[in-house]
Every structure is written in structure tokens, then in C-alpha cells.
Design a protein around this motif. Structure first.
Motif, PDB file in Angstrom:
ATOM      1  N   LYS A   1       0.847  -1.185   0.000  1.00 20.15           N
ATOM      2  CA  LYS A   1       0.000   0.000   0.000  1.00 20.15           C
ATOM      3  C   LYS A   1       0.886   1.240   0.000  1.00 20.15           C
ATOM      4  CE  LYS A   1      -4.490   1.272   1.809  1.00 20.15           C
ATOM      5  NZ  LYS A   1      -5.557   0.921   2.772  1.00 20.15           N
TER       6      LYS A   1
ATOM      7  N   VAL B   1       2.669   4.011   6.831  1.00 20.12           N
ATOM      8  CA  VAL B   1       1.696   3.257   7.619  1.00 20.12           C
ATOM      9  C   VAL B   1       2.332   2.096   8.372  1.00 20.12           C
ATOM     10  CG1 VAL B   1      -0.265   3.947   6.216  1.00 20.12           C
ATOM     11  CG2 VAL B   1       1.029   1.883   5.578  1.00 20.12           C
TER      12      VAL B   1
ATOM     13  N   ARG C   1     -12.052  -3.779   9.024  1.00 19.48           N
ATOM     14  CA  ARG C   1     -11.325  -3.708   7.753  1.00 19.48           C
ATOM     15  C   ARG C   1     -10.029  -4.499   7.821  1.00 19.48           C
ATOM     16  NH1 ARG C   1     -11.315   2.438   5.487  1.00 19.48           N
ATOM     17  NH2 ARG C   1      -9.837   1.420   4.049  1.00 19.48           N
TER      18      ARG C   1
ATOM     19  N   LEU D   1      -5.825  -2.012   6.093  1.00 20.74           N
ATOM     20  CA  LEU D   1      -5.108  -0.876   6.676  1.00 20.74           C
ATOM     21  C   LEU D   1      -3.830  -1.370   7.348  1.00 20.74           C
ATOM     22  CD1 LEU D   1      -8.129   1.049   8.245  1.00 20.74           C
ATOM     23  CD2 LEU D   1      -6.963   1.529   6.084  1.00 20.74           C
TER      24      LEU D   1
END
Length: 284
Positions: free
Chosen positions: A96, A147, A231, A234
Motif C-alpha cells: 500500500k 503506515v 477492515r 489498513l
């Protein structure tokens, strides 16, 4: 005559002793004030100036010994580093973007500014309750962190709880807040099997206290009115080894939500709701 001579001599001796202070405490000439944390007991049996510490008020510091990581989403200067935040990082089950710029209100108030403001307010409130608080960024980085690093900061701190602060960018008319919970994920460097349960409990307490503090309702566009959304995409959740959730405090693209998000008094209430939710979770 003898008595008259003794009085000045005694007074002079007392003044010399008083000016020396208490050498053990290293505070020559000092005396406790009304704001001091020390008080002299009425019958301590020690020399003048001997002090006894007041016991700590544990009820006022319910989070003493706890570590909390607060993760302000995005970064106000991400926009100045497009290539760096666009690079891919491993989130365990996929790759990501390192980070994004986040959203903004129609008037230009950036999500990254909102998240940093609320996170600083939460930090102050948690510290007042005795917690050690770590922010993943405090406006002191050129961009990010990415992240995967945001998750690692919480892991390395051995956080008792971690909360990532965000605001959504949905369509106008879609209102309210929601808390994102980690799905059960295992693959690559991701394994949330040990944190899904406690993260849900953290999320449930955040929903309850955020709603009570702000008067906002759970999102009307996801979560079926529960204010909770699971989710698995993430990185900040997938790579966490400590209880962690995201809170989307409202929709920046809806005019009514935006009016709240841009109001400093409302942001303080939001911070109090987040703080109380964390406190409820940590106190079990």
C-alpha cells in the motif's frame, strides 16, 4: 538586664539558622508555599523544616503506568513530498502507499491539521490522568510516517492501547463518526489474531464515550448504526501487535459535520470522548 541581653542574641542565632535552609533538600532559604506538594507535620519530631510528602491521589491518575500511542492521521506537509508518500510499503498481506495527504473540508481545512490538533488535546488529557503518551508524529516530520512505521511505533512502545485519529471524506449527506476495527488477518508480517478481541473492546468504548461527549451519532453510511467497521486493508492495523483502532471523527465533506470539525470547542469535546473511551478500556 540578663534577660534583655539574651533576647537579641537568641533572635540573631535563629535568623542565621533560618537563612541556611535545609541542607538535605538543597533548598537554602526556601519554605513550602500554599502550592507546595510537601507539608510539615505538626509533631514530626524532627528539626524545623522537616517535610512529609503528601500521598499521591491515585483516583486522579487512573492511567498511571499505562502507555498509550496516539497516531495523528496523515501529515500537514505530505503534499510537499508526493513521490515519497506514494512509494509502496508492505502491510503483511499486500502493499500500500506509504501515506496519503488525507481529505479536507470544502473550505480547505485539512484532515491532517484536524488530526494533529485533536491528538495533541488527547495527549494532554491522558497525561493529566497519568499515562505515558507517544505520538507517531507531532508536526515534526517532513512527511509520514509511513503506515508500516506507524504500527511499529506502537509495537515498540509496548502500548496498552493505540488509537489512530482521522476524519472521513465521504459524500455530502453522509454524516457521523465510526471506529475501524482490525479484521482477523494473518500473512507475511501481519498477524492480528492476538489483538482483534481487545481492539473490539477498545472500539466499543470509544463509540460510547465519543457519542456522549460530542453529541454526534454513529455514521449513517456504514456500520449499520453501530459506529463500528471491520477492515483488513489498513497497514496501521494489520501490522499492529497491540490493541489498536482508527476513529473517523466525522465527514469533512458534509457541511454539517464540517462545521463541527472546524470548531475548536467541538474538537475539545472530541478529545475528551476519545480520552474517556481509552480510560474505560484500560481500566477494564
Amino acid at each position: 538586664m540578663v534577660l534583655t541581653a539574651l533576647v537579641p542574641a537568641c533572635l540573631a542565632g535563629w535568623l542565621i539558622w533560618d537563612s541556611m535552609g535545609d541542607p538535605e533538600n538543597g533548598d537554602a532559604g526556601s519554605r513550602p508555599t500554599a502550592d507546595s506538594t510537601s507539608i510539615a507535620p505538626p509533631h514530626s519530631g524532627g528539626p524545623p523544616g522537616t517535610a512529609t510528602k503528601r500521598p499521591k491521589d491515585d483516583a486522579a491518575r487512573p492511567l498511571a503506568g499505562k502507555v498509550v500511542v496516539i497516531d495523528p492521521g496523515h501529515n500537514p506537509t505530505n503534499r510537499d513530498h508526493p513521490s515519497r508518500i506514494a512509494r509502496s510499503v508492505d502491510i503483511g498481506t499486500a502493499t500500500k502507499e506509504c501515506d496519503t495527504t488525507g481529505t479536507a473540508t470544502n473550505s480547505g481545512y485539512a484532515e491532517a491539521s484536524f488530526t494533529l490538533d485533536v491528538s495533541r488535546r488527547v495527549r494532554a488529557l491522558l497525561q493529566a490522568r497519568g499515562a505515558k503518551v507517544v505520538l507517531t508524529q507531532d508536526g515534526d516530520r517532513a512527511y509520514g510516517p509511513c503506515v508500516d512505521e506507524r504500527a511499529e511505533i506502537g509495537n515498540e512502545a509496548h502500548a496498552d492501547a493505540a488509537v489512530s485519529v482521522h476524519a472521513d471524506g465521504a459524500a455530502a449527506g453522509q454524516r457521523g463518526f465510526h471506529v475501524i476495527l482490525p479484521a482477523s488477518v494473518r500473512g507475511g508480517g501481519a498477524d492480528t489474531s492476538g489483538i482483534t478481541g481487545p481492539s473490539r473492546r477498545l472500539g466499543e468504548r470509544l463509540v460510547r464515550e465519543f457519542r456522549a461527549a460530542t453529541g454526534s451519532e454513529p455514521a449513517n453510511y456504514m456500520g449499520d448504526g453501530t459506529g463500528l467497521k471491520v477492515r483488513d486493508d489498513l497497514g496501521g492495523l494489520n501490522l499492529s501487535t497491540v490493541p489498536k483502532v482508527f476513529i473517523e471523527c466525522g465527514n469533512m465533506r458534509d457541511p454539517k459535520d464540517a462545521a463541527q470539525l472546524t470548531d475548536a470547542a467541538w474538537r475539545e469535546r472530541a478529545a475528551r470522548g476519545i480520552t474517556q473511551g481509552i480510560t474505560d478500556f484500560l481500566n477494564g
